[in-house]
Design a protein around this motif. Structure first.
Motif, PDB file in Angstrom:
ATOM      1  N   LEU A  14     -25.715 -41.449  70.663  1.00  0.00           N
ATOM      2  CA  LEU A  14     -24.456 -40.627  71.391  1.00  0.00           C
ATOM      3  C   LEU A  14     -25.174 -39.718  72.320  1.00  0.00           C
ATOM      4  O   LEU A  14     -24.426 -39.543  73.573  1.00  0.00           O
ATOM      5  N   ALA A  15     -26.446 -38.925  72.138  1.00  0.00           N
ATOM      6  CA  ALA A  15     -26.888 -37.941  73.188  1.00  0.00           C
ATOM      7  C   ALA A  15     -27.122 -38.818  74.403  1.00  0.00           C
ATOM      8  O   ALA A  15     -27.214 -38.519  75.510  1.00  0.00           O
ATOM      9  N   ALA A  16     -27.892 -40.310  73.917  1.00  0.00           N
ATOM     10  CA  ALA A  16     -28.432 -40.985  75.080  1.00  0.00           C
ATOM     11  C   ALA A  16     -27.338 -41.436  76.015  1.00  0.00           C
ATOM     12  O   ALA A  16     -27.140 -41.459  77.240  1.00  0.00           O
ATOM     13  N   HIS A  17     -26.022 -41.773  75.220  1.00  0.00           N
ATOM     14  CA  HIS A  17     -24.978 -42.253  76.145  1.00  0.00           C
ATOM     15  C   HIS A  17     -24.275 -41.147  76.757  1.00  0.00           C
ATOM     16  O   HIS A  17     -23.875 -41.490  78.042  1.00  0.00           O
ATOM     17  N   GLU A  21     -23.530 -41.207  80.817  1.00  0.00           N
ATOM     18  CA  GLU A  21     -22.172 -40.840  81.514  1.00  0.00           C
ATOM     19  C   GLU A  21     -22.520 -39.857  82.314  1.00  0.00           C
ATOM     20  O   GLU A  21     -21.626 -39.721  83.357  1.00  0.00           O
ATOM     21  N   LEU A  22     -23.258 -39.000  82.273  1.00  0.00           N
ATOM     22  CA  LEU A  22     -23.396 -37.792  83.076  1.00  0.00           C
ATOM     23  C   LEU A  22     -24.458 -38.125  84.114  1.00  0.00           C
ATOM     24  O   LEU A  22     -24.671 -37.234  85.128  1.00  0.00           O
ATOM     25  N   GLY A  23     -24.648 -39.312  84.254  1.00  0.00           N
ATOM     26  CA  GLY A  23     -25.780 -39.695  85.413  1.00  0.00           C
ATOM     27  C   GLY A  23     -27.252 -39.438  85.261  1.00  0.00           C
ATOM     28  O   GLY A  23     -27.995 -39.527  86.299  1.00  0.00           O
ATOM     29  N   ASP A  24     -27.484 -38.918  84.216  1.00  0.00           N
ATOM     30  CA  ASP A  24     -28.983 -38.297  83.920  1.00  0.00           C
ATOM     31  C   ASP A  24     -29.566 -39.765  83.436  1.00  0.00           C
ATOM     32  O   ASP A  24     -29.873 -39.810  82.446  1.00  0.00           O
ATOM     33  N   PHE A  25     -29.847 -40.672  84.196  1.00  0.00           N
ATOM     34  CA  PHE A  25     -30.328 -41.839  83.734  1.00  0.00           C
ATOM     35  C   PHE A  25     -31.877 -41.977  83.333  1.00  0.00           C
ATOM     36  O   PHE A  25     -32.171 -42.897  82.361  1.00  0.00           O
ATOM     37  N   ASP A  26     -32.572 -41.072  83.833  1.00  0.00           N
ATOM     38  CA  ASP A  26     -34.088 -40.982  83.220  1.00  0.00           C
ATOM     39  C   ASP A  26     -33.977 -40.293  81.747  1.00  0.00           C
ATOM     40  O   ASP A  26     -34.630 -40.907  81.004  1.00  0.00           O
ATOM     41  N   ALA A  27     -33.230 -39.513  81.531  1.00  0.00           N
ATOM     42  CA  ALA A  27     -33.001 -38.989  80.034  1.00  0.00           C
ATOM     43  C   ALA A  27     -32.314 -40.032  79.004  1.00  0.00           C
ATOM     44  O   ALA A  27     -32.726 -40.180  78.158  1.00  0.00           O
ATOM     45  N   ALA A  28     -31.456 -40.635  79.779  1.00  0.00           N
ATOM     46  CA  ALA A  28     -30.768 -41.926  78.946  1.00  0.00           C
ATOM     47  C   ALA A  28     -31.645 -42.972  78.724  1.00  0.00           C
ATOM     48  O   ALA A  28     -31.933 -43.374  77.308  1.00  0.00           O
ATOM     49  N   ARG A  29     -32.410 -43.186  79.800  1.00  0.00           N
ATOM     50  CA  ARG A  29     -33.417 -44.515  79.347  1.00  0.00           C
ATOM     51  C   ARG A  29     -34.474 -44.093  78.421  1.00  0.00           C
ATOM     52  O   ARG A  29     -34.680 -44.639  77.390  1.00  0.00           O
ATOM     53  N   ARG A  30     -35.186 -42.775  78.536  1.00  0.00           N
ATOM     54  CA  ARG A  30     -36.027 -42.327  77.731  1.00  0.00           C
ATOM     55  C   ARG A  30     -35.575 -42.013  76.315  1.00  0.00           C
ATOM     56  O   ARG A  30     -36.003 -42.463  75.111  1.00  0.00           O
ATOM     57  N   THR A  31     -34.331 -41.821  76.035  1.00  0.00           N
ATOM     58  CA  THR A  31     -33.673 -41.406  74.539  1.00  0.00           C
ATOM     59  C   THR A  31     -33.490 -42.855  73.999  1.00  0.00           C
ATOM     60  O   THR A  31     -33.494 -42.854  72.849  1.00  0.00           O
ATOM     61  N   LEU A  49     -31.341 -50.772  73.522  1.00  0.00           N
ATOM     62  CA  LEU A  49     -32.250 -51.229  74.584  1.00  0.00           C
ATOM     63  C   LEU A  49     -31.594 -51.768  75.862  1.00  0.00           C
ATOM     64  O   LEU A  49     -32.025 -51.792  76.799  1.00  0.00           O
ATOM     65  N   PHE A  50     -30.373 -52.481  75.327  1.00  0.00           N
ATOM     66  CA  PHE A  50     -29.586 -52.871  76.602  1.00  0.00           C
ATOM     67  C   PHE A  50     -29.335 -51.838  77.497  1.00  0.00           C
ATOM     68  O   PHE A  50     -29.594 -51.861  78.796  1.00  0.00           O
ATOM     69  N   LEU A  51     -28.684 -50.645  77.112  1.00  0.00           N
ATOM     70  CA  LEU A  51     -28.312 -49.418  77.747  1.00  0.00           C
ATOM     71  C   LEU A  51     -29.555 -48.911  78.348  1.00  0.00           C
ATOM     72  O   LEU A  51     -29.597 -48.328  79.756  1.00  0.00           O
ATOM     73  N   ALA A  52     -30.676 -49.011  77.841  1.00  0.00           N
ATOM     74  CA  ALA A  52     -31.984 -48.451  78.448  1.00  0.00           C
ATOM     75  C   ALA A  52     -32.066 -49.315  79.634  1.00  0.00           C
ATOM     76  O   ALA A  52     -32.648 -48.544  80.793  1.00  0.00           O
ATOM     77  N   GLY A  53     -32.210 -50.432  79.665  1.00  0.00           N
ATOM     78  CA  GLY A  53     -32.127 -51.547  80.817  1.00  0.00           C
ATOM     79  C   GLY A  53     -31.260 -51.206  82.016  1.00  0.00           C
ATOM     80  O   GLY A  53     -31.553 -51.022  83.250  1.00  0.00           O
ATOM     81  N   TYR A  54     -29.953 -50.855  81.415  1.00  0.00           N
ATOM     82  CA  TYR A  54     -29.097 -50.420  82.612  1.00  0.00           C
ATOM     83  C   TYR A  54     -29.577 -49.240  83.173  1.00  0.00           C
ATOM     84  O   TYR A  54     -29.393 -48.957  84.577  1.00  0.00           O
ATOM     85  N   ALA A  55     -30.088 -48.300  82.362  1.00  0.00           N
ATOM     86  CA  ALA A  55     -30.358 -46.936  83.101  1.00  0.00           C
ATOM     87  C   ALA A  55     -31.619 -47.022  84.044  1.00  0.00           C
ATOM     88  O   ALA A  55     -31.465 -46.574  85.203  1.00  0.00           O
TER      89      ALA A  55
END
Length: 135
Positions: A14-17, A21-31, A49-55
């Motif tokens: 949920l934190a990564a998501h 959603e907030l546009g912090d793609f680097d933090a999303a990918r890492r998390t 993993l899929f959402l990390a790829g999207y980020a």
């Protein structure tokens, strides 16, 4: 404090998501990547993993996105997201303007999913990439 708490993977997801959603793609990918690595049995590890790829795509890291989508498909071949991962892997090549590679990857998608959800898009992208190569 409680590393075995079953709520931790969902909380991390949920934190990564939220980062996504907030546009912090680097933090999303890492998390998302940390979650998938540290909790491979997590019920949404494939989605992480899929959402990390999207980020990665949102960061214009087409090579990184490709590697993540390939890892996702390798670790979770039966995932409902496997088809999308193959499609977005092809899109990463297109975003990198590597038209020949994009064509090959879209053709790979069509071979794996001849009636797939992205069939029409893949056919269009192949035609557009061929046209771009002639220019």
């Amino acid at each position: 404090e409680h590393p075995n708490d079953p709520r931790l993977p969902k909380t991390a997801f949920l934190a990564a998501h939220a980062h996504l959603e907030l546009g912090d793609f680097d933090a999303a990918r890492r998390t998302f990547l940390d979650l998938a690595r540290e909790q491979p049995a997590f019920e949404e590890a494939d989605r992480a993993l899929f959402l990390a790829g999207y980020a990665a795509l949102m960061l214009q890291d087409n090579i990184g996105a490709t590697e993540i989508f390939e890892r996702m498909r390798s670790l979770h071949p039966g995932s409902p997201l496997a088809e999308q991962a193959l499609h977005w892997r092809a899109m990463a090549a297109l975003f990198a303007k590597d038209h020949a590679l994009a064509i090959a990857r879209f053709e790979e998608y069509l071979a794996a999913y001849p009636s797939g959800a992205f069939k029409a898009d893949a056919l269009y992208r192949i035609a557009a990439a061929r046209y771009a190569m002639r220019q």
